[in-house]
Design a protein around this motif. Sequence first.
Motif, PDB file in Angstrom:
ATOM      1  N   ILE A  22       0.659   9.621  -1.694  1.00  0.00           N
ATOM      2  CA  ILE A  22      -0.383   9.905  -2.850  1.00  0.00           C
ATOM      3  C   ILE A  22      -0.944  10.808  -2.309  1.00  0.00           C
ATOM      4  O   ILE A  22      -1.202  12.280  -3.526  1.00  0.00           O
ATOM      5  N   GLN A  23      -1.139  12.262  -1.287  1.00  0.00           N
ATOM      6  CA  GLN A  23      -0.909  13.376  -1.184  1.00  0.00           C
ATOM      7  C   GLN A  23      -0.801  14.096  -1.895  1.00  0.00           C
ATOM      8  O   GLN A  23      -0.415  14.791  -2.759  1.00  0.00           O
ATOM      9  N   THR A  74      -0.015   6.987   2.953  1.00  0.00           N
ATOM     10  CA  THR A  74      -1.053   8.157   2.105  1.00  0.00           C
ATOM     11  C   THR A  74      -0.514   9.503   1.692  1.00  0.00           C
ATOM     12  O   THR A  74      -0.814  10.338   0.935  1.00  0.00           O
ATOM     13  N   HIS A 103      -6.833  10.710 -13.358  1.00  0.00           N
ATOM     14  CA  HIS A 103      -5.727  10.045 -12.508  1.00  0.00           C
ATOM     15  C   HIS A 103      -5.546  11.090 -11.094  1.00  0.00           C
ATOM     16  O   HIS A 103      -5.305  10.027  -9.643  1.00  0.00           O
ATOM     17  N   MET A 134       0.597  -1.290  -0.295  1.00  0.00           N
ATOM     18  CA  MET A 134      -0.068  -0.306   0.282  1.00  0.00           C
ATOM     19  C   MET A 134       1.422   0.958  -0.242  1.00  0.00           C
ATOM     20  O   MET A 134       1.580   1.149   0.123  1.00  0.00           O
ATOM     21  N   ASP A 157     -12.000   2.143   2.543  1.00  0.00           N
ATOM     22  CA  ASP A 157     -13.724   0.999   2.135  1.00  0.00           C
ATOM     23  C   ASP A 157     -13.998   1.155   3.450  1.00  0.00           C
ATOM     24  O   ASP A 157     -14.300   0.927   4.521  1.00  0.00           O
ATOM     25  N   LEU A 163      -8.483   9.420  -9.249  1.00  0.00           N
ATOM     26  CA  LEU A 163      -8.049   7.878  -8.826  1.00  0.00           C
ATOM     27  C   LEU A 163      -7.437   7.613  -7.220  1.00  0.00           C
ATOM     28  O   LEU A 163      -7.430   6.647  -6.553  1.00  0.00           O
ATOM     29  N   LEU A 164      -6.095   8.675  -7.461  1.00  0.00           N
ATOM     30  CA  LEU A 164      -5.340   9.012  -6.295  1.00  0.00           C
ATOM     31  C   LEU A 164      -6.473   9.645  -4.551  1.00  0.00           C
ATOM     32  O   LEU A 164      -6.166   8.952  -3.972  1.00  0.00           O
ATOM     33  N   LYS A 165      -7.302  10.122  -5.155  1.00  0.00           N
ATOM     34  CA  LYS A 165      -8.279  10.765  -4.132  1.00  0.00           C
ATOM     35  C   LYS A 165      -9.188   9.443  -4.148  1.00  0.00           C
ATOM     36  O   LYS A 165      -9.743   9.316  -2.189  1.00  0.00           O
ATOM     37  N   MET A 166      -9.396   8.498  -4.249  1.00  0.00           N
ATOM     38  CA  MET A 166     -10.354   7.661  -4.365  1.00  0.00           C
ATOM     39  C   MET A 166      -9.607   6.402  -3.605  1.00  0.00           C
ATOM     40  O   MET A 166     -10.081   5.640  -2.548  1.00  0.00           O
ATOM     41  N   GLN A 167      -7.921   6.512  -3.402  1.00  0.00           N
ATOM     42  CA  GLN A 167      -7.498   5.864  -2.694  1.00  0.00           C
ATOM     43  C   GLN A 167      -7.156   6.342  -1.674  1.00  0.00           C
ATOM     44  O   GLN A 167      -6.779   5.750  -0.750  1.00  0.00           O
ATOM     45  N   LEU A 168      -7.439   7.767  -1.092  1.00  0.00           N
ATOM     46  CA  LEU A 168      -7.156   8.370   0.047  1.00  0.00           C
ATOM     47  C   LEU A 168      -8.617   7.504   0.964  1.00  0.00           C
ATOM     48  O   LEU A 168      -8.809   7.871   1.816  1.00  0.00           O
TER      49      LEU A 168
END
Length: 66
Positions: free
Chosen positions: A7-8, A4, A52, A1, A63, A55-60
């Motif tokens: 990703i940010q 965070t 893109h 993973m 679930d 998609l990255l914001k969705m990873q933040l």
Amino acid sequence: MIPTEDIQRRIVELEVEHRDLDAVIELLARDVLRDELQLRRLKKRKLQLKDHITLLKMQLVPDIPA
């Protein structure tokens, strides 16, 4: 993973590139002698960046179990 923070950081980089592309597209669109192919490519790249970023914001977002 992926962490965070990474990703940010990547989201910020992509948002800066997206804004820069927006400015270039606007300038090119105003030019009477504009290169339509280049303009289309820049717009396509801008859309790819937006996708893109999304998609990255969705990873933040964590679930949520159903």
